[in-house]
Design a protein around this motif. Structure first.
Motif, PDB file in Angstrom:
ATOM      1  N   ALA A 137       0.857  -1.187   0.000  1.00  0.00           N
ATOM      2  CA  ALA A 137       0.000   0.000   0.000  1.00  0.00           C
ATOM      3  C   ALA A 137       0.891   1.234   0.000  1.00  0.00           C
ATOM      4  CB  ALA A 137      -0.927   0.007   1.210  1.00  0.00           C
TER       5      ALA A 137
ATOM      6  N   ILE B 253      -4.050   0.114  -2.305  1.00  0.00           N
ATOM      7  CA  ILE B 253      -3.661  -1.224  -1.858  1.00  0.00           C
ATOM      8  C   ILE B 253      -3.575  -2.085  -3.105  1.00  0.00           C
ATOM      9  CG2 ILE B 253      -4.236  -3.170  -0.379  1.00  0.00           C
ATOM     10  CD1 ILE B 253      -5.938  -1.202   1.305  1.00  0.00           C
TER      11      ILE B 253
ATOM     12  N   ILE C  85      -7.114  -8.076   1.292  1.00  0.00           N
ATOM     13  CA  ILE C  85      -7.043  -6.646   0.968  1.00  0.00           C
ATOM     14  C   ILE C  85      -7.993  -5.856   1.879  1.00  0.00           C
ATOM     15  CG2 ILE C  85      -7.711  -4.964  -0.809  1.00  0.00           C
ATOM     16  CD1 ILE C  85      -6.331  -6.960  -2.815  1.00  0.00           C
TER      17      ILE C  85
ATOM     18  N   ALA D 289      -7.050  -2.980   4.547  1.00  0.00           N
ATOM     19  CA  ALA D 289      -7.676  -1.652   4.533  1.00  0.00           C
ATOM     20  C   ALA D 289      -8.118  -1.266   5.947  1.00  0.00           C
ATOM     21  CB  ALA D 289      -8.866  -1.639   3.571  1.00  0.00           C
TER      22      ALA D 289
END
Ligand code: AMP
Length: 115
Positions: free
Chosen positions: A28, A42, A65, A69
């Motif tokens: 990221a 990302i 993912i 986040a």
């Protein structure tokens, strides 16, 4: 890794970026044209062109993912106020880099519907 892929080059360290998180599956980094006080991309290390190119083999990756986040938003202390994860698929939705990526946006009120 396609030689012409911008994000493959960033992941390989061939193009500079401000990386804020990395693990075995994803990296990221700060978006160069931020649309919010917090705006990160990302990006999976695996080169996948668009959402339409995902297979069931990628299910764990996509779940990961979203975990990342949430972790970034939590660690940077904008999770509680709210954040958004956005994936643009194809030109009509605004996709401009052909390596799947997820925008993580936060730090301001995010209106709906999006533009
Ligand atoms: P999209 O338009 O959804 O494909 O998102 C691509 C994003 O990549 C845009 O928000 C751009 O601002 C961002 N971007 C393009 N080049 C770079 C770069 N060299 N470093 C960081 N972000 C970039």
């Amino acid at each position: 890794m396609p030689e012409e892929c911008l994000f493959c080059k960033i992941l390989a360290g061939e193009i500079q970026s401000n990386i804020i998180y990395r693990d075995d599956l994803v990296v990221a980094f700060e978006d160069v044209n931020p649309q919010a006080p917090h705006h990160y991309l990302i990006v999976p290390r695996k080169h996948i062109r668009t959402t339409l190119d995902l297979s069931t083999a990628d299910n764990e990756l996509i779940g990961h993912i979203y975990q990342v986040a949430g972790k970034i938003a939590h660690d940077m202390e904008f999770a509680e106020e709210g954040f958004r994860v956005v994936n643009n698929c194809n030109e009509g939705a605004g996709q401009s880099v052909w390596h799947i990526h997820f925008h993580l946006l936060g730090g301001r009120d995010l209106t709906w519907p999006p533009g």
